[in-house]
Design a protein around this motif. Structure first.
Motif: not given
Length: 124
Positions: A35-43, A106-112
């Motif tokens: 599941q998508c746990a977090s999304l960070v776009v440009n900080g 810049k994207h950072k997507v964390t799936f858990r």
């Protein structure tokens, strides 16, 4: 004394590598629904609206309308059809992190992982 210290240092280095990098044959440990746990776009944190990423036992995956094969190389997850996300980084704690640039941001997507994929499970 110096030999004993070198031996301990060597053992510590090997143990650290084994802890940080999953083995190439450890693919079964990563099967399941993430599941998508977090999304960070440009900080900045954003709403994570991604559907789950599913890694199947036969080496295939599915996310959005995208389907293909996946490969695990050390602690890197490669999705064959992913044009946007690139490689994912496998982390302890059953997580996969994708870092990529999209439309100049810049994207950072964390799936858990929620649960291991059980035999007979259907993800539609």
């Amino acid at each position: 004394m110096a030999l004993r210290r070198s031996l301990w240092f060597g053992l510590l280095a090997v143990a650290s590598l084994l802890w940080v990098c999953p083995s190439a044959g450890a693919g079964d440990n990563y099967l399941g629904v993430y599941q998508c746990a977090s999304l960070v776009v440009n900080g900045r944190s954003g709403r994570c609206a991604s559907p789950p990423l599913v890694l199947y036992p036969d080496g295939t995956y599915k996310i959005w309308a995208e389907q293909g094969t996946y490969r695990i190389d050390g602690n890197q997850l490669r999705l064959s059809e992913s044009k946007k996300h690139g490689r994912g980084r496998l982390l302890r704690g059953r997580q996969i992190v994708f870092k990529f640039s999209y439309r100049g941001k810049k994207h950072k997507v964390t799936f858990r992982r929620s649960d291991p994929l059980e035999a007979g499970t259907a993800i539609i």
